[in-house]
Design a protein around this motif. Structure first.
Motif, PDB file in Angstrom:
ATOM      1  N   SER A 267       0.813  -1.224   0.000  1.00  0.00           N
ATOM      2  CA  SER A 267       0.000   0.000   0.000  1.00  0.00           C
ATOM      3  C   SER A 267       0.845   1.272   0.000  1.00  0.00           C
ATOM      4  CB  SER A 267      -0.909   0.016   1.223  1.00  0.00           C
ATOM      5  OG  SER A 267      -1.745  -1.113   1.216  1.00  0.00           O
TER       6      SER A 267
ATOM      7  N   LEU B 199      -4.543  -8.896  -1.061  1.00  0.00           N
ATOM      8  CA  LEU B 199      -5.263  -8.238  -2.151  1.00  0.00           C
ATOM      9  C   LEU B 199      -5.050  -6.721  -2.181  1.00  0.00           C
ATOM     10  CD1 LEU B 199      -6.860  -9.688  -4.344  1.00  0.00           C
ATOM     11  CD2 LEU B 199      -8.923  -8.741  -3.356  1.00  0.00           C
ATOM     12  N   PHE B 200      -4.714  -6.147  -1.030  1.00  0.00           N
ATOM     13  CA  PHE B 200      -4.380  -4.718  -1.034  1.00  0.00           C
ATOM     14  C   PHE B 200      -3.198  -4.473  -1.972  1.00  0.00           C
ATOM     15  CE2 PHE B 200      -6.495  -4.831   3.173  1.00  0.00           C
ATOM     16  CZ  PHE B 200      -7.408  -3.818   2.967  1.00  0.00           C
TER      17      PHE B 200
ATOM     18  N   MET C  27      -4.157  -4.732  -5.650  1.00  0.00           N
ATOM     19  CA  MET C  27      -4.889  -3.548  -6.100  1.00  0.00           C
ATOM     20  C   MET C  27      -3.964  -2.357  -6.369  1.00  0.00           C
ATOM     21  SD  MET C  27      -7.776  -4.552  -6.636  1.00  0.00           S
ATOM     22  CE  MET C  27      -8.541  -6.133  -6.364  1.00  0.00           C
ATOM     23  N   GLN C  28      -2.756  -2.403  -5.840  1.00  0.00           N
ATOM     24  CA  GLN C  28      -1.805  -1.321  -6.148  1.00  0.00           C
ATOM     25  C   GLN C  28      -1.447  -1.332  -7.632  1.00  0.00           C
ATOM     26  OE1 GLN C  28      -1.468   0.872  -3.681  1.00  0.00           O
ATOM     27  NE2 GLN C  28      -2.755  -0.644  -2.633  1.00  0.00           N
TER      28      GLN C  28
ATOM     29  N   LYS D  70      -4.215   0.612  -9.115  1.00  0.00           N
ATOM     30  CA  LYS D  70      -4.128   2.003  -8.657  1.00  0.00           C
ATOM     31  C   LYS D  70      -3.030   2.776  -9.392  1.00  0.00           C
ATOM     32  CE  LYS D  70      -3.242   4.424  -4.263  1.00  0.00           C
ATOM     33  NZ  LYS D  70      -3.382   4.313  -2.792  1.00  0.00           N
TER      34      LYS D  70
ATOM     35  N   SER E 120      -1.533   1.989 -12.202  1.00  0.00           N
ATOM     36  CA  SER E 120      -1.784   2.026 -13.649  1.00  0.00           C
ATOM     37  C   SER E 120      -2.836   3.075 -13.992  1.00  0.00           C
ATOM     38  CB  SER E 120      -2.240   0.658 -14.147  1.00  0.00           C
ATOM     39  OG  SER E 120      -1.286  -0.324 -13.838  1.00  0.00           O
ATOM     40  N   ALA E 121      -3.848   3.174 -13.141  1.00  0.00           N
ATOM     41  CA  ALA E 121      -4.904   4.168 -13.360  1.00  0.00           C
ATOM     42  C   ALA E 121      -4.322   5.575 -13.267  1.00  0.00           C
ATOM     43  CB  ALA E 121      -6.020   3.981 -12.332  1.00  0.00           C
TER      44      ALA E 121
ATOM     45  N   ARG F 275      -3.799   9.071 -16.133  1.00  0.00           N
ATOM     46  CA  ARG F 275      -4.017  10.527 -16.077  1.00  0.00           C
ATOM     47  C   ARG F 275      -2.832  11.290 -16.677  1.00  0.00           C
ATOM     48  NH1 ARG F 275      -8.833  12.051 -12.378  1.00  0.00           N
ATOM     49  NH2 ARG F 275     -10.059  10.405 -13.341  1.00  0.00           N
TER      50      ARG F 275
ATOM     51  N   LEU G 136      -5.130  -2.928 -17.292  1.00  0.00           N
ATOM     52  CA  LEU G 136      -5.424  -2.213 -16.042  1.00  0.00           C
ATOM     53  C   LEU G 136      -5.631  -0.730 -16.338  1.00  0.00           C
ATOM     54  CD1 LEU G 136      -2.719  -3.774 -13.666  1.00  0.00           C
ATOM     55  CD2 LEU G 136      -5.054  -4.559 -14.079  1.00  0.00           C
TER      56      LEU G 136
ATOM     57  N   ALA H 207      -9.361   1.298 -16.334  1.00  0.00           N
ATOM     58  CA  ALA H 207      -9.544   2.395 -15.372  1.00  0.00           C
ATOM     59  C   ALA H 207     -10.205   3.604 -16.027  1.00  0.00           C
ATOM     60  CB  ALA H 207      -8.206   2.785 -14.757  1.00  0.00           C
TER      61      ALA H 207
ATOM     62  N   VAL I 289     -10.818  -4.742 -13.335  1.00  0.00           N
ATOM     63  CA  VAL I 289     -10.910  -3.346 -12.887  1.00  0.00           C
ATOM     64  C   VAL I 289     -12.233  -2.775 -13.378  1.00  0.00           C
ATOM     65  CG1 VAL I 289      -9.860  -1.063 -13.000  1.00  0.00           C
ATOM     66  CG2 VAL I 289      -8.408  -3.096 -12.997  1.00  0.00           C
TER      67      VAL I 289
ATOM     68  N   LEU J 192     -12.744  -4.494  -0.163  1.00  0.00           N
ATOM     69  CA  LEU J 192     -12.127  -4.711  -1.465  1.00  0.00           C
ATOM     70  C   LEU J 192     -13.121  -5.288  -2.472  1.00  0.00           C
ATOM     71  CD1 LEU J 192      -8.752  -6.020  -0.081  1.00  0.00           C
ATOM     72  CD2 LEU J 192      -9.018  -4.012  -1.531  1.00  0.00           C
TER      73      LEU J 192
ATOM     74  N   GLU K  33     -15.161   9.210 -12.714  1.00  0.00           N
ATOM     75  CA  GLU K  33     -14.502   9.824 -11.559  1.00  0.00           C
ATOM     76  C   GLU K  33     -14.623   8.913 -10.333  1.00  0.00           C
ATOM     77  OE1 GLU K  33     -12.486  12.214 -11.644  1.00  0.00           O
ATOM     78  OE2 GLU K  33     -12.159  12.269  -9.479  1.00  0.00           O
TER      79      GLU K  33
ATOM     80  N   TYR L  28     -12.286   6.020 -10.678  1.00  0.00           N
ATOM     81  CA  TYR L  28     -10.912   6.436 -10.412  1.00  0.00           C
ATOM     82  C   TYR L  28     -10.680   6.600  -8.900  1.00  0.00           C
ATOM     83  CZ  TYR L  28      -6.496   8.933 -10.950  1.00  0.00           C
ATOM     84  OH  TYR L  28      -5.175   9.306 -10.881  1.00  0.00           O
TER      85      TYR L  28
ATOM     86  N   LEU M 142     -10.306   3.370  -7.107  1.00  0.00           N
ATOM     87  CA  LEU M 142      -8.981   2.770  -7.281  1.00  0.00           C
ATOM     88  C   LEU M 142      -7.950   3.471  -6.397  1.00  0.00           C
ATOM     89  CD1 LEU M 142      -8.982   2.360 -11.173  1.00  0.00           C
ATOM     90  CD2 LEU M 142      -9.064   0.524  -9.497  1.00  0.00           C
ATOM     91  N   MET M 143      -8.068   4.800  -6.312  1.00  0.00           N
ATOM     92  CA  MET M 143      -7.104   5.555  -5.513  1.00  0.00           C
ATOM     93  C   MET M 143      -7.223   5.246  -4.021  1.00  0.00           C
ATOM     94  SD  MET M 143      -5.246   7.017  -7.638  1.00  0.00           S
ATOM     95  CE  MET M 143      -5.627   6.027  -9.082  1.00  0.00           C
ATOM     96  N   LYS M 144      -8.405   4.807  -3.617  1.00  0.00           N
ATOM     97  CA  LYS M 144      -8.606   4.509  -2.188  1.00  0.00           C
ATOM     98  C   LYS M 144      -8.008   3.169  -1.768  1.00  0.00           C
ATOM     99  CE  LYS M 144     -12.853   6.868  -1.236  1.00  0.00           C
ATOM    100  NZ  LYS M 144     -13.972   6.435  -2.075  1.00  0.00           N
ATOM    101  N   TYR M 145      -7.681   2.316  -2.715  1.00  0.00           N
ATOM    102  CA  TYR M 145      -7.136   1.003  -2.361  1.00  0.00           C
ATOM    103  C   TYR M 145      -5.833   1.156  -1.589  1.00  0.00           C
ATOM    104  CZ  TYR M 145     -10.320  -1.579  -5.466  1.00  0.00           C
ATOM    105  OH  TYR M 145     -11.413  -2.141  -6.061  1.00  0.00           O
ATOM    106  N   GLY M 146      -5.742   0.442  -0.489  1.00  0.00           N
ATOM    107  CA  GLY M 146      -4.496   0.459   0.287  1.00  0.00           C
ATOM    108  C   GLY M 146      -4.731   0.893   1.716  1.00  0.00           C
TER     109      GLY M 146
END
Lengths: 299, 319
Positions: free
Chosen positions: A139, A174-175, A178-179, A182, A184-185, A189, B182, B186, B210, B260, B304, B307, B310-314
């Motif tokens: 994470s 799994l955290f 998911m990185q 994250k 890659s997304a 941008r 991925l 996204a 995803v 998750l 949005e 996105y 996905l950013m909240k994962y962790g």
């Protein structure tokens, strides 16, 4: 003292500890060609063997030192520390593994991100710390990377990432997986905004890191002879039950198969990438300042 | 030992065998054998209930890979009204470990993509045990982009041990194929609804996983590495897989708790394979509900939210 030493006349008896006049760590051996080298020389050469050109693994901070201008560096996401969301325990607790890795590396986790300048060109640079649990992506690594991306987006700067990782960090399960999504997304941008991302794969770049941020460069670069791939060579060997081809999953192999754009020697990395980024962002070729000399630049 | 029963189900298997035996005898004489059968059937049901009430993660892992478990094509046959399969990545090959195409469900058209495992040896080899090569991911990518062009929602069904670890797969860029998916998923400008129907094996699963919602069938699993793989690295022995399964939190229930996974689709007693009609109906209902709610979200907002999710994962600490 053994019976043999007792028999010896005292004048030819020597004390082992005194005899060793060479200070610890003055010499080093290249793991590839086994040449005995003066450590200072090796360091001057950016930890590339002057005899055979083997690129030794280097830590994240040293990497950033070698790459960025000495002034105006700002670390991003240094306040982040690993949690243990699953209370993971194998033969050892994840908590303890973290503590050990932190002590051994003096880092909080396996990535360091800095905003700085590359020959005057504002750039965000991320570097994996392989000696922190094999550079595994959990994470904190994912979040630091994303904060680096966000900094680049906010300041309209390019991003460079030096990967050195065994893949996802199993202890965050799994955290960790998911990185991959994250990071890659977030890079998506950068792409939308037309900001360059250069991915530099160093030895080794495997698994979940290779299958996410590392392969998504506008330009994919590798250091010579780095191991780069999705599945580990041992796993593949067990699956296909045959010897793997010579040079399999090495940088030169990836270049041949069209997976990367180029191989760059570490000693030319700063010059080549700064020039490449200048061309990509259509600014004048960078000139100053001169290459920072590794550790001196830090202090 | 009946192939349909897993090791931990052996007490149930024995009862079922007894019932079967009685049935064979029952035809010639006494009526009270029927009562006996009924009594045993009740017992079998309550035994199953009690065993399934407290499954260990390792047992769930075995269920998720049960040889009789319904696969993507089984769900396509039961849930979707029409299905036109589309083949190939337009560059190298058609990967049989991933099937995809255009399908109709409850009056709407979707693009469906799923991993496909094989049932018998021949089919298993044909499907490469559900382990895709880069061309499989690139076919999936092509279909997702097609979905975007025609504003069709994407439905993915995840069931793979992982991406195939082979020489050719590496040569053709397994890593890049996964990474690209991925990134594209996204930002894909159409709703994506993902469901883990069996085994969610690492990057090979995530490469079609995803989306805007991620669901799991009750006895599906989702993990960064297989329990065996994790055990052989961290415990130095694949025999410790049950411990690894426990430690990694791979079950739908745990992953729901950890935020998750968004929703769990309940399975019939004894698992999906015991009653494919019921699990298909449950999955269909969940798909339709989610498709309906995703359709209502304006595209900007959908993207949005995807996105931000996905950013909240962790999970980390911040000082």
């Amino acid at each position: 003292m053994s019976w043999f030493e007792k028999l010896m006349p005292s004048r030819i008896r020597t004390d082992g500890a005194v005899k060793k006049g060479v200070p610890e760590g003055l010499w080093t051996k290249c793991p590839k060609c086994e040449a005995i080298l003066y450590r200072a020389e090796m360091e001057r050469n950016q930890d590339v063997c002057p005899k055979c050109g083997h690129h030794n693994r280097i830590g994240a901070r040293r990497r950033l030192d070698l790459f960025l201008d000495a002034d105006s560096r700002v670390e991003i996401g240094s306040g982040l520390e690993p949690a243990d969301p699953l209370k993971f325990r194998d033969s050892q607790k994840y908590r303890d593994r973290i503590t050990q890795a932190q002590r051994a590396t003096n880092e909080k986790d396996a990535m360091v991100v800095m905003a700085g300048k590359l020959k005057g060109l504002p750039t965000v640079v991320a570097a994996f710390e392989f000696s922190f649990m094999g550079g595994s992506m959990g994470s904190v690594v994912g979040e630091r990377f994303v904060r680096g991306v966000n900094h680049a987006l906010e300041n309209n700067t390019p991003l460079v990432c030096f990967s050195a990782s065994g893949g996802a960090r199993m202890q965050e399960s799994l955290f960790s997986l998911m990185q991959m999504a994250k990071t890659s997304a977030a890079l998506g941008r950068m792409r939308q905004r037309g900001l360059p991302f250069i991915s530099v794969m160093t030895d080794p770049t495997m698994g979940g890191v290779s299958a996410s941020l590392a392969m998504l460069g506008d330009v994919n670069v590798a250091e010579p002879d780095a191991l780069i791939g999705f599945a580990g060579p041992r796993v593949i060997e067990q699956t296909v039950r045959e010897k793997l081809p010579e040079g399999f999953q090495r940088s030169e192999f990836l270049l041949d198969h069209g997976a990367i754009d180029m191989i760059i020697d570490r000693r030319q990395m700063r010059d080549r990438l700064s020039n490449l980024l200048a061309m990509m962002t259509q600014v004048a070729p960078p000139t100053a300042p001169e290459h920072p000399r590794s550790s001196q630049a830090r202090s | 030992m009946d192939m349909n029963f897993l090791e931990f189900e052996q007490p149930i298997a024995e009862l079922e065998a007894k019932i079967e035996e009685l049935r064979m005898v029952g035809n010639d004489n006494e009526i009270n054998i029927l009562d006996e059968i009924e009594r045993l059937q009740k017992k079998s049901k309550s035994l199953t209930e009690s065993i399934f009430a407290s499954l260990t993660p390792w047992q769930v892992s075995q269920l998720s890979r049960h040889p009789q478990r319904p696969y993507t094509l089984d769900y396509i046959a039961r849930i979707f009204d029409d299905f036109e399969e589309l083949h190939g990545d337009r560059a190298f090959a058609d990967d049989h470990a991933i099937v995809g195409g255009i399908a109709r469900i409850g009056g709407r058209t979707v693009v469906l993509i799923g991993h496909q495992k094989g049932r018998d040896t021949k089919e298993k080899i044909y499907r490469n045990f559900g382990m895709p090569r880069p061309e499989g991911y690139r076919k999936a990518l092509r279909l997702m982009e097609l979905a975007e062009r025609f504003s069709l929602p994407v439905v993915t069904l995840i069931d793979t041990p992982g991406a195939y670890p082979g020489v050719g797969a590496e040569e053709r860029g397994q890593s890049e194929a996964i990474a690209k998916n991925l990134q594209v998923m996204a930002g894909l400008k159409t709703p994506i609804l993902c469901t883990v129907i069996g085994e969610g094996g690492s990057g090979g699963a995530l490469a079609i996983g995803v989306g805007d919602r991620v669901m799991m069938l009750q006895y599906g699993t989702y993990s960064v590495i297989s329990p065996e793989g994790c055990a052989s690295i961290l415990w130095k022995s694949a025999d410790k897989a049950p411990l690894a399964a426990e430690a990694m939190a791979i079950t739908s229930e745990r992953l729901r708790e950890l935020g998750l996974v968004d929703a769990i689709v309940p399975e019939p007693l004894g698992g999906a394979h015991r009653n494919p009609a019921v699990i298909a109906a449950n999955l269909k209902k969940a798909l339709l509900e989610n498709l309906a709610s995703l359709e209502k979200v304006p595209l900007d907002k959908l993207l949005e939210e995807r996105y931000q999710r996905l950013m909240k994962y962790g999970r980390y600490l911040q000082s």
